[in-house]
Write a protein that holds these residues in place. Structure first.
Motif, PDB file in Angstrom:
ATOM      1  N   LEU A 529     115.960 -15.839  39.223  1.00 16.20           N
ATOM      2  CA  LEU A 529     117.028 -15.898  40.211  1.00 16.20           C
ATOM      3  C   LEU A 529     118.386 -16.073  39.527  1.00 16.20           C
ATOM      4  CD1 LEU A 529     116.711 -17.657  43.624  1.00 16.20           C
ATOM      5  CD2 LEU A 529     118.896 -17.579  42.435  1.00 16.20           C
ATOM      6  N   ARG A 530     118.432 -16.912  38.522  1.00 19.38           N
ATOM      7  CA  ARG A 530     119.690 -17.094  37.791  1.00 19.38           C
ATOM      8  C   ARG A 530     120.105 -15.801  37.085  1.00 19.38           C
ATOM      9  NH1 ARG A 530     121.920 -22.007  37.233  1.00 19.38           N
ATOM     10  NH2 ARG A 530     120.733 -23.798  38.036  1.00 19.38           N
ATOM     11  N   GLY A 531     119.152 -15.118  36.507  1.00 21.94           N
ATOM     12  CA  GLY A 531     119.472 -13.860  35.838  1.00 21.94           C
ATOM     13  C   GLY A 531     119.998 -12.821  36.805  1.00 21.94           C
ATOM     14  N   ALA A 532     119.398 -12.751  37.988  1.00 22.37           N
ATOM     15  CA  ALA A 532     119.852 -11.797  39.003  1.00 22.37           C
ATOM     16  C   ALA A 532     121.272 -12.118  39.449  1.00 22.37           C
ATOM     17  CB  ALA A 532     118.896 -11.820  40.196  1.00 22.37           C
ATOM     18  N   ALA A 533     121.566 -13.392  39.643  1.00 28.92           N
ATOM     19  CA  ALA A 533     122.906 -13.794  40.066  1.00 28.92           C
ATOM     20  C   ALA A 533     123.943 -13.422  39.014  1.00 28.92           C
ATOM     21  CB  ALA A 533     122.938 -15.291  40.350  1.00 28.92           C
ATOM     22  N   ARG A 534     123.635 -13.690  37.764  1.00 25.62           N
ATOM     23  CA  ARG A 534     124.579 -13.371  36.679  1.00 25.62           C
ATOM     24  C   ARG A 534     124.791 -11.861  36.575  1.00 25.62           C
ATOM     25  NH1 ARG A 534     121.011 -17.439  33.204  1.00 25.62           N
ATOM     26  NH2 ARG A 534     122.042 -19.416  33.777  1.00 25.62           N
ATOM     27  N   LEU A 535     123.711 -11.106  36.724  1.00 29.46           N
ATOM     28  CA  LEU A 535     123.835  -9.650  36.640  1.00 29.46           C
ATOM     29  C   LEU A 535     124.720  -9.115  37.760  1.00 29.46           C
ATOM     30  CD1 LEU A 535     123.040  -6.876  35.531  1.00 29.46           C
ATOM     31  CD2 LEU A 535     120.956  -6.986  36.921  1.00 29.46           C
ATOM     32  N   PHE A 536     124.506  -9.594  38.967  1.00 32.44           N
ATOM     33  CA  PHE A 536     125.299  -9.095  40.093  1.00 32.44           C
ATOM     34  C   PHE A 536     126.769  -9.467  39.936  1.00 32.44           C
ATOM     35  CE2 PHE A 536     126.994  -9.361  44.474  1.00 32.44           C
ATOM     36  CZ  PHE A 536     126.792  -8.029  44.842  1.00 32.44           C
ATOM     37  N   ALA A 537     127.041 -10.666  39.450  1.00 29.65           N
ATOM     38  CA  ALA A 537     128.430 -11.130  39.358  1.00 29.65           C
ATOM     39  C   ALA A 537     129.185 -10.500  38.196  1.00 29.65           C
ATOM     40  CB  ALA A 537     128.456 -12.654  39.225  1.00 29.65           C
ATOM     41  N   THR A 538     128.480 -10.088  37.157  1.00 25.83           N
ATOM     42  CA  THR A 538     129.167  -9.620  35.943  1.00 25.83           C
ATOM     43  C   THR A 538     128.883  -8.162  35.599  1.00 25.83           C
ATOM     44  OG1 THR A 538     127.344 -10.330  34.490  1.00 25.83           O
ATOM     45  CG2 THR A 538     129.053 -11.959  34.998  1.00 25.83           C
ATOM     46  N   GLY A 539     128.051  -7.492  36.382  1.00 27.77           N
ATOM     47  CA  GLY A 539     127.592  -6.160  35.990  1.00 27.77           C
ATOM     48  C   GLY A 539     128.468  -5.003  36.408  1.00 27.77           C
ATOM     49  N   ALA A 569     132.628 -13.313  47.461  1.00 31.31           N
ATOM     50  CA  ALA A 569     132.778 -14.207  46.309  1.00 31.31           C
ATOM     51  C   ALA A 569     132.887 -13.441  45.001  1.00 31.31           C
ATOM     52  CB  ALA A 569     131.611 -15.193  46.256  1.00 31.31           C
ATOM     53  N   THR A 570     132.225 -12.300  44.935  1.00 29.17           N
ATOM     54  CA  THR A 570     132.240 -11.499  43.705  1.00 29.17           C
ATOM     55  C   THR A 570     133.262 -10.362  43.755  1.00 29.17           C
ATOM     56  OG1 THR A 570     130.381 -10.219  44.607  1.00 29.17           O
ATOM     57  CG2 THR A 570     129.853 -12.017  43.089  1.00 29.17           C
ATOM     58  N   GLY A 571     134.037 -10.269  44.844  1.00 32.02           N
ATOM     59  CA  GLY A 571     135.069  -9.236  44.952  1.00 32.02           C
ATOM     60  C   GLY A 571     134.522  -7.847  45.179  1.00 32.02           C
ATOM     61  N   ASN A 572     133.318  -7.754  45.712  1.00 33.28           N
ATOM     62  CA  ASN A 572     132.669  -6.460  45.875  1.00 33.28           C
ATOM     63  C   ASN A 572     132.832  -5.907  47.290  1.00 33.28           C
ATOM     64  OD1 ASN A 572     131.494  -5.708  43.284  1.00 33.28           O
ATOM     65  ND2 ASN A 572     130.283  -7.594  43.498  1.00 33.28           N
TER      66      ASN A 572
END
Length: 959
Positions: A529-539, A569-572
């Motif tokens: 779950l943490r990896g998915a969150a980081r990928l979505f926010a920074t990918g 939150a991620t500007g998407n």
């Protein structure tokens, strides 16, 4: 009328901004850099002969027909694989090229049957066309020796010959006519993304093969039709073309299945439909299709269609056929009687998400202006009503933010609670193409859907959450993004309410929302779950696509809000490649909502209590409108059981099969005194109907559908309604019988009224749609070209609104009696309740609903694959056959709801979304056990259905 022309430019268009000028056959041509010489020639009106090239797939360069000569270069390069360059001087027709092309064509023809006069492709064969284009007049090689054409050579069996494969119900494969151009293989790979076809063998022994030398019907082929469309010969041919012949005219219309809204050319001979061909200029599908839209239109002429109105006094009586006038008079008299006896609010109606915008608009107008109340609802109540609420609260508008083209620019995709390859296959193909190009995928779903791992695609993360825990998982994703400082502060400060963000951020940052804290009840590994969150926010560009696995929960609206929070939150939001995108289930479920089908809203999502909005309609309609919201579908059924709701007009919906807690639905319908069903077939709801009004198919009417991307597409009539009337005419005639002075002569006039009263449709008219092809609302003075992307410079509501999303566990709990969780969904070949697709050859792939169960759970219960099992919940029980698979996790079972014999919704409960009453289909506590036969409910229901379909004067009315 004639066939709608389409130009095949040979290779795809280049998207480069830099322009290049060259000379072709003495003509100066300027095209984008990266364009092939073949395409540049076609754009200048110069046709270069070709066989392996088509603009739906990348250049291949194998047929050697499209050769050209270029000044200053040696040889004869293929024009399809050679890009333009500044100053090139190209010749497409020289003596050298003519000789080469004739020689190539001779080789093709020397191993091809010469049965052109009796061939199904006669008149539509590119091989035939190219033979004429290159001036082929003789074949020097003869037809003896090795070949793929004859079953026997000189009396001996020919091992290179193969019989025609007719296993697929919709098209044939004739290997003897294959020229091994690989267009079908490339279409399957590049357009569809299934990789079901290959070229087997080498050299002269090469041929197209489905899978490992399988029959088409047994292979991984999904029958999308891309291979048939790409084939330049009669190798792959629709069986309808073989039977009927080549079409002589065509009309562009819109598919009536899922919410993708594909554009098709309905190709006709007279009033007989020969085939449906995806239209390349269709902005939703870009020339692609799925098995349903391409082939499953046979229901429109099925023998089960009811073509005459019918009446009966009691639901136990046989049906009696009557004239249209008698039916209208009877319905009007009954509704007036009921209202006189039980009050104005004792009747209502349900609009259809399969009918057009115009027809839906008229039904809600009939209820508000004719019935005098707001008791109108639609099937969106049981699917995407939480989308309307959640996105309305956060963004200010009740629809998705992007067009489907946007997926081509995304970098990271979250697919949550959706199975696009089965439910929205054409969009899924476009998504898979982007994933093959390098975009990353995060799947949040209890099942291992196809997108998790399929040819050349593998999800970076699959979060197999426990059904009912969506809110906790999405909030945990936000927890990681906030606590690790991965949010887009600039976007939030500029576009959202900063103080609301701070409150929300403090909420999601609480330790109880961490991935580690929620693992116990979600079943999701914290690191994943943490990896998915980081990928979505920074990918990069992050997009979210979701379906009914999000909305059909007790916290459906909360999950939609949580998804919107994540995107903000991620500007998407507000540009290509990002956004929040609900994948709508039915062809016009978006439109039915737009047209005012909810009891609290008028067209354009304006609340019924707003005086200014009501005044617009009151002036136009000449009536005083009730300012109180009416009853939702569940409320109508509750009131019917209580004895206060007695009459219902249902256009194009089968609530008995599609709505939850079937026993409650049947009890509500049985308590009513006049149920009017308007549909194509005697569906399950018609078992409890007193009046049946025959409906018309999308092929028999004019109108518009609005798809999941807010795209308003034209629906065009291609044949006379078999029942005599389009659905809008039936509603108008009923309104006239009830004393309303309606005099529409064409659906375009209804759209003009919609545009005059609904700001988001202000510039929409049939003339404008014909000019533009399609538009996405809002389409008005501010957005005259429509709005492909929403919220570009700001949210509709002003500032984006962050809202806390507290996870509240569903009241539907597992326990010793019911230890498993049931969730439901669709399969590719069937659609919704199956009323249409079950009356096509699609039953070849899905002839019954099956229960998916994990091998561990099956073994514990002594169940083997294919066994009949009893599926029981607190609400009821049914039986069906088991499908043992590890696609579902332990503790979770899954089934579809396409077949009425299963009655899967007997199992589902009456729990629903807190804000919208959307049923909680996706979480039902159940137990599975071996079974020897159908449940008592199934036996009773089957007998009821048989009795209720009797028609006086006829032996039996088929379902």
């Amino acid at each position: 009328m004639s066939l709608v022309p389409e130009i095949d430019y040979g290779t795809p268009a280049s998207r480069a901004e830099k322009m290049v000028t060259l000379t072709i056959d003495g003509n100066q041509i300027t095209v984008p850099e990266g364009t092939s010489i073949m395409r540049a020639s076609m754009e200048a009106g110069i046709k270069v002969p070709k066989l392996c090239a088509t603009d739906m797939v990348d250049a291949f360069g194998s047929c050697r027909l499209c050769l050209v000569e270029i000044d200053g270069r040696n040889g004869t390069p293929s024009s399809c694989t050679t890009p333009v360059a500044p100053g090139l001087v190209v010749h497409t027709q020289t003596n050298r090229l003519k000789d080469i092309r004739k020689g190539v064509m001779e080789l093709y023809i020397s191993d091809h049957p010469l049965d052109c006069l009796t061939c199904a492709a006669n008149g539509d064969c590119e091989l035939q066309d190219m033979a004429g284009a290159v001036g082929l007049r003789d074949v020097r090689y003869g037809y003896e020796g090795d070949n793929h054409v004859k079953a026997r050579n000189s009396g001996e069996m020919n091992a290179k010959w193969m019989p025609k494969d007719e296993s697929n119900p919709y098209f044939t494969y004739d290997p003897s006519k294959c020229i091994v151009c690989s267009r079908c293989v490339r279409a399957c790979e590049e357009v569809q993304g299934t990789f079901a076809l290959t070229i087997e063998g080498r050299g002269f022994g090469s041929r197209v093969s489905p899978g490992m030398h399988e029959h088409f019907v047994d292979s991984e082929c999904v029958s999308c039709g891309a291979c048939v469309q790409a084939c330049p010969t009669a190798t792959l041919t629709e069986k309808s073309v073989i039977e009927i012949g080549q079409p002589e005219h065509s009309v562009v219309t819109t598919c009536a299945y899922c919410g993708v809204g594909c554009s098709f050319k309905a190709e006709m001979r007279g009033e007989e439909l020969v085939r449906m061909v995806p239209w390349k200029d269709g902005q939703a599908n870009r020339g692609h299709s799925c098995v349903k839209g391409r082939f499953a239109y046979g229901y429109s002429t099925h023998k089960d269609r009811i073509l005459n109105p019918m009446i009966r006094e009691k639901i136990s009586d046989p049906w009696r056929e009557v004239s249209w006038d008698e039916a209208y008079t009877h319905v009007a008299a009954e509704f007036r009687r009921i209202q006189y006896q039980y009050g104005r609010d004792s009747i209502g109606g349900i609009t259809s998400s399969r009918c057009t915008n115009e027809e839906t608009y008229l039904v809600q107008k009939l209820i508000r202006a004719g019935f005098g109340n707001n008791n109108v609802d639609t099937c969106a109540r049981v699917c995407h009503s939480p989308t309307g609420y959640g996105l309305g609260q956060t963004f200010g508008t009740s629809a998705g933010t992007q067009n489907f083209d946007s997926v081509e620019h995304t970098d990271v995709v979250i697919v949550i609670g959706a199975n696009p390859t089965d439910g929205h296959p054409v969009f899924a193909s476009r998504l898979k193409k982007r994933l093959r190009q390098g975009a990353k995928l995060i799947v949040i779903d209890p099942r291992r859907i196809e997108l998790v791992s399929s040819p050349h695609i593998k999800a970076s993360y699959h979060l197999p959450l426990k059904p009912g825990t969506n809110v906790a998982v999405v909030t945990a994703l936000a927890h990681v993004i906030v606590t690790e400082g991965l949010y887009d502060e600039r976007f939030i400060r500029e576009r959202c309410d900063w103080s609301e963000f701070e409150d929300w951020a403090a909420f999601v940052a609480e330790p109880r929302h961490s991935p580690e804290a929620i693992e116990q009840f979600t079943g999701v590994e914290p690191e994943a779950l943490r990896g998915a969150a980081r990928l979505f926010a920074t990918g990069g560009n992050g997009s979210i696509y979701y379906g009914l696995g999000v909305t059909e929960h007790s916290q459906g609206s909360t999950t939609v809000i949580a998804i919107a929070n994540l995107a903000m939150a991620t500007g998407n939001i507000g540009r290509e490649g990002v956004g929040v995108n609900p994948l709508r289930g039915q062809n016009n479920v978006q439109g039915s909502c737009d047209m005012g089908s909810f009891p609290h809203e008028l067209p354009g999502y304006r609340h019924i209590s707003d005086d200014a909005t009501r005044e617009i309609f009151e002036k136009l309609w000449g009536v005083k409108l009730n300012n109180e919201p009416g009853l939702r579908i569940p409320n109508m059924l509750d009131a019917a059981v209580e004895g206060t709701f007695k009459g219902l007009y249902i256009q194009g919906e089968d609530i008995l099969q599609s709505d939850p807690d079937t026993k409650h639905v049947s009890a509500g319908l049985a308590a009513m005194e006049c149920v009017v069903v308007q549909d194509l077939f005697l569906n399950e709801t018609a078992n409890y109907a007193h009046v049946f009004l025959p409906g018309s198919t999308f092929l028999e009417k004019d109108g518009t559908f609005t798809n999941a991307e807010r795209r308003i597409n034209r629906v065009r009539r291609v044949m006379t309604p078999k029942n005599g009337y389009a659905d809008w005419e039936v509603t108008q005639n009923l309104a006239q019988a009830m004393g309303l002075n309606w005099n529409y002569t064409h659906p375009s006039e209804i759209m003009d009224e919609i545009a005059a009263t609904t700001p988001s449709f202000a510039l929409v008219s049939y003339d404008y749609l014909d000019k533009m092809g399609s538009v996405q609302w809002p389409c008005n003075e501010k957005n005259p070209q429509g709005s492909p992307i929403m919220h570009i410079n700001g949210f509709v509501r002003g500032k984006g609104k962050f809202i806390r999303t507290e996870y509240v566990a569903t009241d539907e709990k597992t326990g010793p009696r019911f230890p498993l969780l049931l969730t439901t969904g669709r399969v590719l070949s069937q659609y919704n309740v199956g009323a249409q697709t079950r009356r096509t050859e699609n039953v070849v792939w899905h002839e019954e609903d099956r229960l998916e169960i994990h091998p561990h759970d099956a073994e514990n219960r002594g169940i083997r694959d294919g066994d009949w099992v009893r599926l029981a919940s607190r609400a009821g029980e049914t039986t069906l056959r088991a499908l043992v698979t590890d696609r579902v996790a332990t503790g979770v079972v899954y089934t579809t709801f396409h077949h009425p014999t299963t009655q899967a919704n007997v199992i589902t409960t009456d729990f629903s979304d807190w804000a919208t009453n959307c049923p909680e289909y996706k979480v039902t506590a159940v137990q599975i056990s071996p079974s020897n036969g159908p449940s008592d409910w199934q036996i009773e229901y089957d007998e009821l259905a048989r009795r209720s379909r009797r028609i006086a004067g006829k032996l039996e009315a088929a379902e």
